[in-house]
Design a protein around this motif. Structure first.
Motif, PDB file in Angstrom:
ATOM      1  N   LEU A  25       0.822  -1.205   0.000  1.00 51.94           N
ATOM      2  CA  LEU A  25       0.000   0.000   0.000  1.00 51.94           C
ATOM      3  C   LEU A  25       0.856   1.256   0.000  1.00 51.94           C
ATOM      4  O   LEU A  25       0.564   2.221  -0.713  1.00 51.94           O
ATOM      5  N   MET A  26       1.930   1.254   0.797  1.00 55.18           N
ATOM      6  CA  MET A  26       2.798   2.431   0.839  1.00 55.18           C
ATOM      7  C   MET A  26       3.479   2.660  -0.507  1.00 55.18           C
ATOM      8  O   MET A  26       3.587   3.804  -0.967  1.00 55.18           O
ATOM      9  N   ALA A  27       3.957   1.585  -1.121  1.00 53.53           N
ATOM     10  CA  ALA A  27       4.593   1.734  -2.429  1.00 53.53           C
ATOM     11  C   ALA A  27       3.596   2.239  -3.464  1.00 53.53           C
ATOM     12  O   ALA A  27       3.918   3.095  -4.297  1.00 53.53           O
ATOM     13  N   LYS A  28       2.387   1.726  -3.418  1.00 51.48           N
ATOM     14  CA  LYS A  28       1.341   2.165  -4.345  1.00 51.48           C
ATOM     15  C   LYS A  28       1.041   3.646  -4.174  1.00 51.48           C
ATOM     16  O   LYS A  28       0.720   4.348  -5.143  1.00 51.48           O
ATOM     17  N   GLU A  29       1.185   4.135  -2.933  1.00 47.43           N
ATOM     18  CA  GLU A  29       0.892   5.542  -2.639  1.00 47.43           C
ATOM     19  C   GLU A  29       2.134   6.418  -2.695  1.00 47.43           C
ATOM     20  O   GLU A  29       2.120   7.556  -2.213  1.00 47.43           O
ATOM     21  N   GLY A  30       3.218   5.897  -3.289  1.00 43.61           N
ATOM     22  CA  GLY A  30       4.350   6.757  -3.610  1.00 43.61           C
ATOM     23  C   GLY A  30       5.570   6.670  -2.733  1.00 43.61           C
ATOM     24  O   GLY A  30       6.554   7.378  -2.979  1.00 43.61           O
ATOM     25  N   ALA A  31       5.562   5.831  -1.707  1.00 40.69           N
ATOM     26  CA  ALA A  31       6.724   5.726  -0.824  1.00 40.69           C
ATOM     27  C   ALA A  31       7.786   4.810  -1.421  1.00 40.69           C
ATOM     28  O   ALA A  31       7.483   3.892  -2.178  1.00 40.69           O
ATOM     29  N   LYS A  32       9.022   5.079  -1.043  1.00 43.70           N
ATOM     30  CA  LYS A  32      10.119   4.151  -1.302  1.00 43.70           C
ATOM     31  C   LYS A  32      10.228   3.264  -0.067  1.00 43.70           C
ATOM     32  O   LYS A  32      10.431   3.779   1.040  1.00 43.70           O
ATOM     33  N   VAL A  33      10.084   1.966  -0.223  1.00 40.94           N
ATOM     34  CA  VAL A  33       9.974   1.087   0.936  1.00 40.94           C
ATOM     35  C   VAL A  33      11.150   0.125   1.031  1.00 40.94           C
ATOM     36  O   VAL A  33      11.609  -0.429   0.035  1.00 40.94           O
ATOM     37  N   VAL A  34      11.624  -0.040   2.257  1.00 42.69           N
ATOM     38  CA  VAL A  34      12.632  -1.039   2.570  1.00 42.69           C
ATOM     39  C   VAL A  34      11.941  -2.114   3.390  1.00 42.69           C
ATOM     40  O   VAL A  34      11.456  -1.849   4.502  1.00 42.69           O
ATOM     41  N   ILE A  35      11.852  -3.311   2.843  1.00 49.81           N
ATOM     42  CA  ILE A  35      11.190  -4.434   3.492  1.00 49.81           C
ATOM     43  C   ILE A  35      12.254  -5.243   4.221  1.00 49.81           C
ATOM     44  O   ILE A  35      13.087  -5.887   3.589  1.00 49.81           O
ATOM     45  N   ALA A  36      12.248  -5.191   5.547  1.00 56.16           N
ATOM     46  CA  ALA A  36      13.259  -5.872   6.355  1.00 56.16           C
ATOM     47  C   ALA A  36      12.607  -7.045   7.074  1.00 56.16           C
ATOM     48  O   ALA A  36      11.604  -6.874   7.763  1.00 56.16           O
ATOM     49  N   ASP A  37      13.198  -8.223   6.932  1.00 55.39           N
ATOM     50  CA  ASP A  37      12.578  -9.409   7.511  1.00 55.39           C
ATOM     51  C   ASP A  37      13.645 -10.472   7.771  1.00 55.39           C
ATOM     52  O   ASP A  37      14.691 -10.513   7.105  1.00 55.39           O
ATOM     53  N   PHE A  38      13.366 -11.340   8.748  1.00 50.66           N
ATOM     54  CA  PHE A  38      14.236 -12.480   9.021  1.00 50.66           C
ATOM     55  C   PHE A  38      14.278 -13.411   7.816  1.00 50.66           C
ATOM     56  O   PHE A  38      15.283 -14.062   7.544  1.00 50.66           O
ATOM     57  N   ASN A  39      13.166 -13.462   7.105  1.00 46.28           N
ATOM     58  CA  ASN A  39      13.055 -14.237   5.864  1.00 46.28           C
ATOM     59  C   ASN A  39      13.551 -13.371   4.708  1.00 46.28           C
ATOM     60  O   ASN A  39      12.775 -12.677   4.051  1.00 46.28           O
ATOM     61  N   LEU A  40      14.852 -13.396   4.473  1.00 47.90           N
ATOM     62  CA  LEU A  40      15.441 -12.532   3.447  1.00 47.90           C
ATOM     63  C   LEU A  40      14.877 -12.823   2.072  1.00 47.90           C
ATOM     64  O   LEU A  40      14.551 -11.899   1.310  1.00 47.90           O
ATOM     65  N   GLU A  41      14.746 -14.106   1.730  1.00 47.47           N
ATOM     66  CA  GLU A  41      14.215 -14.458   0.413  1.00 47.47           C
ATOM     67  C   GLU A  41      12.806 -13.901   0.234  1.00 47.47           C
ATOM     68  O   GLU A  41      12.462 -13.357  -0.813  1.00 47.47           O
ATOM     69  N   GLY A  42      11.987 -14.018   1.281  1.00 44.74           N
ATOM     70  CA  GLY A  42      10.629 -13.491   1.210  1.00 44.74           C
ATOM     71  C   GLY A  42      10.618 -11.983   1.060  1.00 44.74           C
ATOM     72  O   GLY A  42       9.796 -11.418   0.317  1.00 44.74           O
ATOM     73  N   ALA A  43      11.524 -11.293   1.766  1.00 42.20           N
ATOM     74  CA  ALA A  43      11.606  -9.832   1.671  1.00 42.20           C
ATOM     75  C   ALA A  43      12.013  -9.409   0.269  1.00 42.20           C
ATOM     76  O   ALA A  43      11.450  -8.449  -0.302  1.00 42.20           O
ATOM     77  N   GLN A  44      12.968 -10.119  -0.312  1.00 42.59           N
ATOM     78  CA  GLN A  44      13.423  -9.782  -1.657  1.00 42.59           C
ATOM     79  C   GLN A  44      12.344 -10.069  -2.698  1.00 42.59           C
ATOM     80  O   GLN A  44      12.164  -9.297  -3.647  1.00 42.59           O
ATOM     81  N   GLN A  45      11.603 -11.149  -2.519  1.00 43.39           N
ATOM     82  CA  GLN A  45      10.513 -11.467  -3.439  1.00 43.39           C
ATOM     83  C   GLN A  45       9.411 -10.417  -3.354  1.00 43.39           C
ATOM     84  O   GLN A  45       8.841 -10.006  -4.372  1.00 43.39           O
ATOM     85  N   ALA A  46       9.105  -9.976  -2.129  1.00 42.43           N
ATOM     86  CA  ALA A  46       8.081  -8.940  -1.951  1.00 42.43           C
ATOM     87  C   ALA A  46       8.501  -7.649  -2.628  1.00 42.43           C
ATOM     88  O   ALA A  46       7.688  -6.973  -3.285  1.00 42.43           O
ATOM     89  N   ALA A  47       9.776  -7.290  -2.480  1.00 47.00           N
ATOM     90  CA  ALA A  47      10.274  -6.072  -3.113  1.00 47.00           C
ATOM     91  C   ALA A  47      10.226  -6.183  -4.635  1.00 47.00           C
ATOM     92  O   ALA A  47       9.860  -5.226  -5.335  1.00 47.00           O
ATOM     93  N   GLU A  48      10.579  -7.355  -5.152  1.00 46.99           N
ATOM     94  CA  GLU A  48      10.533  -7.570  -6.601  1.00 46.99           C
ATOM     95  C   GLU A  48       9.106  -7.443  -7.124  1.00 46.99           C
ATOM     96  O   GLU A  48       8.869  -6.843  -8.187  1.00 46.99           O
ATOM     97  N   GLU A  49       8.168  -7.982  -6.386  1.00 53.70           N
ATOM     98  CA  GLU A  49       6.758  -7.868  -6.780  1.00 53.70           C
ATOM     99  C   GLU A  49       6.329  -6.408  -6.855  1.00 53.70           C
ATOM    100  O   GLU A  49       5.648  -5.993  -7.801  1.00 53.70           O
ATOM    101  N   GLY A  54       5.523  -1.221 -10.581  1.00 52.57           N
ATOM    102  CA  GLY A  54       5.828   0.198 -10.735  1.00 52.57           C
ATOM    103  C   GLY A  54       6.241   0.913  -9.474  1.00 52.57           C
ATOM    104  O   GLY A  54       6.492   2.125  -9.504  1.00 52.57           O
ATOM    105  N   GLY A  55       6.341   0.195  -8.367  1.00 54.34           N
ATOM    106  CA  GLY A  55       6.750   0.822  -7.116  1.00 54.34           C
ATOM    107  C   GLY A  55       8.251   0.751  -6.924  1.00 54.34           C
ATOM    108  O   GLY A  55       8.981   0.182  -7.742  1.00 54.34           O
ATOM    109  N   GLU A  56       8.709   1.321  -5.831  1.00 53.67           N
ATOM    110  CA  GLU A  56      10.138   1.328  -5.522  1.00 53.67           C
ATOM    111  C   GLU A  56      10.337   0.641  -4.182  1.00 53.67           C
ATOM    112  O   GLU A  56       9.795   1.070  -3.157  1.00 53.67           O
ATOM    113  N   ALA A  57      11.106  -0.455  -4.171  1.00 54.61           N
ATOM    114  CA  ALA A  57      11.260  -1.254  -2.960  1.00 54.61           C
ATOM    115  C   ALA A  57      12.539  -2.068  -3.023  1.00 54.61           C
ATOM    116  O   ALA A  57      13.026  -2.398  -4.107  1.00 54.61           O
ATOM    117  N   VAL A  58      13.046  -2.408  -1.842  1.00 56.27           N
ATOM    118  CA  VAL A  58      14.200  -3.281  -1.723  1.00 56.27           C
ATOM    119  C   VAL A  58      13.994  -4.156  -0.493  1.00 56.27           C
ATOM    120  O   VAL A  58      13.402  -3.709   0.496  1.00 56.27           O
TER     121      VAL A  58
END
Length: 272
Positions: A25-49, A54-58
Motif C-alpha cells: 500500500l505504501m509503495a502504491k501511494e508513492g513511498a520508497k519502501v525497505v522491506i526488512a525481515d528475518f526471511n530474506l528471500e521473502g523480503a526480496q521477493q516482496a520487493a521484486e513484486e 511500478g513501485g520502488e522497494a528493496v
C-alpha cells in the motif's frame, strides 16, 4: 499527489501478512519502501513484486533479536535512499507452547519475547530518530496488540510486551514531538493473514467472530490502511495514540453475544 509521495519507509517484519500488505500500500501511494525481515528471500521477493508493479522497494535481512541488524537496516535505508521518514516496527513473536500463565511460563521465553517484541521497537526508534530529526520530522508506527490491553488465559509475556509497546509509543511521542516526530501504534485483533488462515482451527475462528461487533474478521489490508494513514500527513495532528483495529471484539459487555442468543431463543419459544 499520492498519500506518501517521496517518503522513505523502513518496514520490519514485512515479508508477509500485515507487513507485506502495508509495504504494498505504501509503495502504491508513492513511498520508497525497505522491506526488512528475518526471511530474506521473502523480503526480496516482496520487493521484486512491488517493483514489477511500478513501485520502488528493496528487501533486506533483519533479526529483531539482534540490535546490530536493526542498526544495519536503518543505516542501509538512509544510505540507499538518503533519508528515513517512516518507521514501521512490525516484528512480533508469540509462542502458545511456552508463553503460558504466570506460574507455568518458560522464563527464557519471557526474556525472548520481551527482547524481540519490545526492545526491538526501542532500538528501531532509537536509531531512526536522529535521521528523522535531520530530515525535518517523521512518523513511527508500532504494531501493538489488543493483548496489551486485556488479560487472557495464556500468553503473559506476549501481553506484557505489547502493553510495553503501547506505553513506549506514548513516551516516544512525548519526548520527540517538538522535533516533528509523531509516534503511534496499531492494536490489531484477530486478523486473517495467510498464516492465520492456514493455522487456525475453523472453530476458533467462529468463536472470535461470535464476539466481534461486526459480522466478519479483519484482513491484513485493514491494518495496512491504518498504518498508511498514520504514515501520511493526513494524520499530522495525531501522536501518542494506539488505534484499536479489532472489529468491535472488545467493545461491548463480554456476555452480550450469549445474552443475544438467550433472547433470540426466548422469542422463538414465546417467552418474551
Amino acid at each position: 499527489m499520492r498519500r506518501v509521495e517521496n517518503k522513505v519507509a523502513l518496514l520490519t517484519g514485512s515479508a508477509s501478512g500485515i507487513g507485506l500488505s502495508t509495504a504494498r500500500l505504501m509503495a502504491k501511494e508513492g513511498a520508497k519502501v525497505v522491506i526488512a525481515d528475518f526471511n530474506l528471500e521473502g523480503a526480496q521477493q516482496a520487493a521484486e513484486e512491488i517493483r514489477t508493479q511500478g513501485g520502488e522497494a528493496v528487501g533486506i535481512f533483519i533479526d529483531a533479536a539482534d540490535s546490530k541488524t536493526i542498526e544495519e537496516a536503518v543505516e542501509f535505508t538512509v544510505h540507499h535512499y538518503g533519508k528515513i521518514n517512516v518507521l514501521f516496527n512490525n516484528v512480533g513473536l508469540t509462542n502458545l507452547q511456552k508463553d503460558l500463565d504466570v506460574v507455568n511460563i518458560d522464563l527464557d521465553e519471557w526474556d525472548r519475547l520481551l527482547n524481540v517484541n519490545l526492545k526491538s521497537v526501542l532500538m528501531g526508534s532509537r536509531l531512526a530518530i536522529p535521521h528523522m530529526i535531520e530530515a525535518g520530522g517523521g512518523s513511527i508506527i508500532n504494531t501493538a496488540s489488543m493483548a496489551g490491553f486485556y488479560g487472557d488465559a495464556i500468553r503473559a509475556a506476549y501481553g506484557a510486551s505489547k502493553a510495553g509497546v503501547i506505553n513506549l509509543t506514548r513516551y516516544i511521542a512525548t519526548q520527540y514531538g517538538k522535533n516533528k516526530i509523531r509516534c503511534n501504534a496499531v492494536a490489531p485483533g484477530l486478523i486473517l493473514t495467510p498464516a492465520a488462515k492456514r493455522n487456525m482451527d475453523p472453530e476458533v475462528l467462529d468463536i472470535f467472530e461470535k464476539y466481534n461487533a461486526l459480522p466478519y474478521h479483519g484482513e491484513a489490508d485493514d491494518i495496512g490502511y491504518t498504518v498508511l494513514f498514520l504514515a501520511s500527513d493526513e494524520s499530522k495532528f495525531i501522536t501518542g495514540q494506539t488505534i484499536q483495529v479489532e472489529g468491535g471484539h472488545y467493545m461491548g459487555n463480554p456476555s452480550s453475544p450469549d445474552f443475544r442468543e438467550y433472547m433470540n431463543k426466548a422469542k422463538t419459544e414465546g417467552q418474551v
